[in-house]
Motif scaffolding. Structure first.
Motif, PDB file in Angstrom:
ATOM      1  N   LEU A  12       0.611  -1.248   0.433  1.00 13.32           N
ATOM      2  CA  LEU A  12       0.608  -0.161   0.332  1.00 13.32           C
ATOM      3  C   LEU A  12       0.807   1.495   0.167  1.00 13.32           C
ATOM      4  CD1 LEU A  12      -3.086  -0.555   2.624  1.00 13.32           C
ATOM      5  CD2 LEU A  12      -3.002  -0.697   0.346  1.00 13.32           C
ATOM      6  N   VAL A  13       2.245   1.676   0.670  1.00  7.96           N
ATOM      7  CA  VAL A  13       3.202   2.676   0.931  1.00  7.96           C
ATOM      8  C   VAL A  13       3.492   2.919  -0.272  1.00  7.96           C
ATOM      9  CG1 VAL A  13       4.680   3.424   1.808  1.00  7.96           C
ATOM     10  CG2 VAL A  13       3.071   2.011   3.109  1.00  7.96           C
ATOM     11  N   GLU A  14       3.948   1.381  -1.296  1.00  4.78           N
ATOM     12  CA  GLU A  14       4.367   1.893  -2.443  1.00  4.78           C
ATOM     13  C   GLU A  14       3.952   2.156  -3.280  1.00  4.78           C
ATOM     14  OE1 GLU A  14       7.645  -2.226  -1.160  1.00  4.78           O
ATOM     15  OE2 GLU A  14       6.121  -2.315  -3.032  1.00  4.78           O
ATOM     16  N   THR A  15       2.882   2.121  -3.424  1.00  2.00           N
ATOM     17  CA  THR A  15       1.411   2.127  -4.936  1.00  2.00           C
ATOM     18  C   THR A  15       1.241   3.806  -4.082  1.00  2.00           C
ATOM     19  OG1 THR A  15       0.446   0.126  -4.383  1.00  2.00           O
ATOM     20  CG2 THR A  15      -0.513   1.651  -5.743  1.00  2.00           C
ATOM     21  N   ILE A 119      10.479   6.501   0.019  1.00  2.00           N
ATOM     22  CA  ILE A 119       9.788   6.475  -0.798  1.00  2.00           C
ATOM     23  C   ILE A 119       8.684   7.759  -1.174  1.00  2.00           C
ATOM     24  CG2 ILE A 119       7.424   4.641  -0.782  1.00  2.00           C
ATOM     25  CD1 ILE A 119       8.870   3.569   1.722  1.00  2.00           C
ATOM     26  N   ALA A 120       8.300   7.684  -2.415  1.00  2.00           N
ATOM     27  CA  ALA A 120       7.776   8.997  -3.036  1.00  2.00           C
ATOM     28  C   ALA A 120       6.660   8.592  -3.099  1.00  2.00           C
ATOM     29  CB  ALA A 120       8.712   9.197  -4.647  1.00  2.00           C
ATOM     30  N   PRO A 121       6.265   9.382  -2.352  1.00  2.00           N
ATOM     31  CA  PRO A 121       3.922   8.908  -2.612  1.00  2.00           C
ATOM     32  C   PRO A 121       3.879   9.322  -4.236  1.00  2.00           C
ATOM     33  CG  PRO A 121       4.645  10.842  -1.660  1.00  2.00           C
ATOM     34  CD  PRO A 121       5.361  10.359  -1.689  1.00  2.00           C
ATOM     35  N   GLN A 122       2.455   8.592  -4.663  1.00  2.00           N
ATOM     36  CA  GLN A 122       2.563   8.308  -6.047  1.00  2.00           C
ATOM     37  C   GLN A 122       1.131   9.322  -5.816  1.00  2.00           C
ATOM     38  OE1 GLN A 122       2.029   5.079  -7.396  1.00  2.00           O
ATOM     39  NE2 GLN A 122       3.831   4.121  -6.925  1.00  2.00           N
TER      40      GLN A 122
END
Length: 483
Positions: A12-15, A119-122
């Motif tokens: 979820l965090v990666e996405t 981790i860059a938020p999308q």
């Protein structure tokens, strides 16, 4: 613990980016979907951990090099406020740490190492998924949060192999947690000793009462093993009995039918009045919770508002713990008996809890003293309740209208009240000690200052999500089975 849940959280965090962790309800719903409604205990633990502000607190503590202290505090708070065991509390906090790039490793020196992953938020993806949620207001400020890890990068010392930056925090988290566990172990032994001594004394008292044949089937006969402290609001005794539940006058909504007979094989007691701001404030002070708003209407003896179903059962578990009684709810909100086992029979629950829907209606109707009034205590709403036409569109102090046949106040109007049950349609079959455990919604009864007189009838039913907090016309009262 279940690794699959943690893997889904990382996904979820990666996405969606780290900012998705600012929205516990959305995270919980997404995890339920990804895990296909399995691992409810673990998902709930992550939900309450995020609800306790773990994301913000861990990031802030990393900036001030106080991660270990923050972790220990979070674990203790989750255990106390939500009745989650220590291992699951530790696992949920560790999962949040890993998801935001703070990972702690146990080495020979028991030190604490934290790695901050960029981790860059999308943003566009997250907004598309969350656009219908109440959190979108804050998501729109994502641009100001995308640099939340820049401070860490500026203070880093050694780049990792893939160019990411590493920060070492020399903490003693393991030692801190060990000290907390040791203190709890000693405290647990002391409590166990007191419990054993209490049981022995109780057995002697019971034997004495039975030998002299002095036990009577009355409210006072159930107090020999427990005397409530001044912390407990005044309670009213309700004798076991039977009644027809639902609309018996053909004047209600479809969800009030069919009428069906309900029988109670146990006595119980229920709050004389709704839980007030004064009552709830003691809980907030002890648990270091923020008190809910009173809309500038006043606090004191006015019924507490802006509390959801989980807030209400947290108060019940806290009060049970303070009174030396077993808790009534597990971490998922299911009823549990005195041994901590799930139960569908309210007569087996020893601590303070919300009334079941059937207990609520039986009490509102006046129990075995019922005169079959339309409202709780009268056929005239004006004499017993606050509703939309006789208020200034706000709550009133409890106990200012007439009580019903049992001496209970405000069961029609003022604020509507959460019940323990999940919402379900009625069946025509007779029931004994009913309790509905299933369902995504929770029952609300009694009507309020916001509602018409029709909604304040003793058979009127409503419901809402147990997480709904924004209602200024919903509160609760407590109940307890008598043994």
């Amino acid at each position: 613990m279940v690794q699959e849940v943690r893997d889904k959280l990382l996904k979820l965090v990666e996405t969606y980016g780290c900012n998705v962790l600012d929205y516990p309800i959305r995270v919980r719903n997404l995890l339920n979907d990804l895990c296909k409604s399995r691992f409810k205990k673990e998902i709930y633990a992550i939900f309450v951990t995020l609800k306790a502000g773990a994301n913000t607190k861990l990031v802030d503590s990393a900036k001030s090099s106080s991660v270990s202290t923050t972790i220990a505090g979070l674990i203790e708070r989750i255990q106390n406020d939500y009745a989650i065991e220590e291992s699951l509390s530790s696992w949920s906090v560790e999962s949040i740490c890993e998801s935001i790039g703070i990972s702690y490793q146990k080495d020979s020196s028991a030190s604490f190492t934290s790695i901050i992953n960029d981790i860059a938020p999308q943003t566009s993806t997250a907004e598309a998924v969350l656009e219908n949620e109440s959190e979108t207001t804050e998501i729109q400020n994502r641009e100001t949060k995308e640099n939340e890890f820049d401070i860490f990068q500026e203070t880093s010392e050694t780049p990792s192999r893939n160019g990411e930056l590493r920060i070492d925090f020399k903490q003693t988290a393991v030692n801190s947690l060990s000290k907390v566990r040791n203190k709890r172990r000693y405290l647990g032994l002391a409590i166990l000793f007191l419990i054993v001594a209490g049981l022995i004394l109780m057995a002697i008292l019971v034997s004495s009462f039975e030998g002299n044949n002095t036990m009577q089937n009355s409210p006072s006969s159930f107090q020999y093993s427990y005397i409530a402290s001044a912390l407990v609001p005044k309670m009213v005794f309700v004798k076991e009995g039977s009644f027809v539940m639902g609309d018996s006058m053909s004047a209600g909504s479809d969800n009030e039918s069919p009428g069906h007979r309900v029988t109670f094989t146990y006595d119980y007691e229920i709050g004389e009045q709704e839980i007030t701001f004064e009552d709830y404030g003691k809980f907030c002070l002890d648990r270091e919770r923020k008190e809910p708003s009173d809309q500038f209407w006043g606090r004191g003896d006015r019924p507490v508002i802006y509390v959801n179903w989980f807030d209400a059962i947290a108060y019940c578990n806290w009060l049970s713990e303070k009174e030396g009684l077993p808790k009534s709810y597990d971490l998922s909100g299911a009823l549990i008996d005195e041994n901590g086992r799930s139960t569908l029979n309210p007569s087996e629950v020893a601590g303070y809890r919300l009334p079941t829907e059937a207990e609520w209606e039986y009490s509102a109707r006046g129990g075995n003293k019922s005169k079959s009034f339309v409202y709780s205590g009268s056929d005239s709403i004006e004499s017993v309740g606050w509703y939309d036409l006789n208020t200034e569109w706000r709550t009133e102090e409890t106990g200012r209208k007439l009580a019903n046949e049992l001496g209970i106040y405000d069961m029609s109007g003022n604020v509507a009240e959460w019940c323990t049950d999940g919402y379900a349609e009625y069946l025509s079959s007779s029931l004994i000690n009913p309790y509905v455990a299933d369902g995504s919604m929770r029952v609300i009864r009694g009507g309020s200052w916001y509602n018409s007189a029709d909604s304040c009838r003793v058979s009127s039913r409503s419901y809402n999500s147990p997480e709904t907090t924004f209602l200024s016309y919903v509160g609760f009262r407590i109940c307890r089975t008598l043994f």
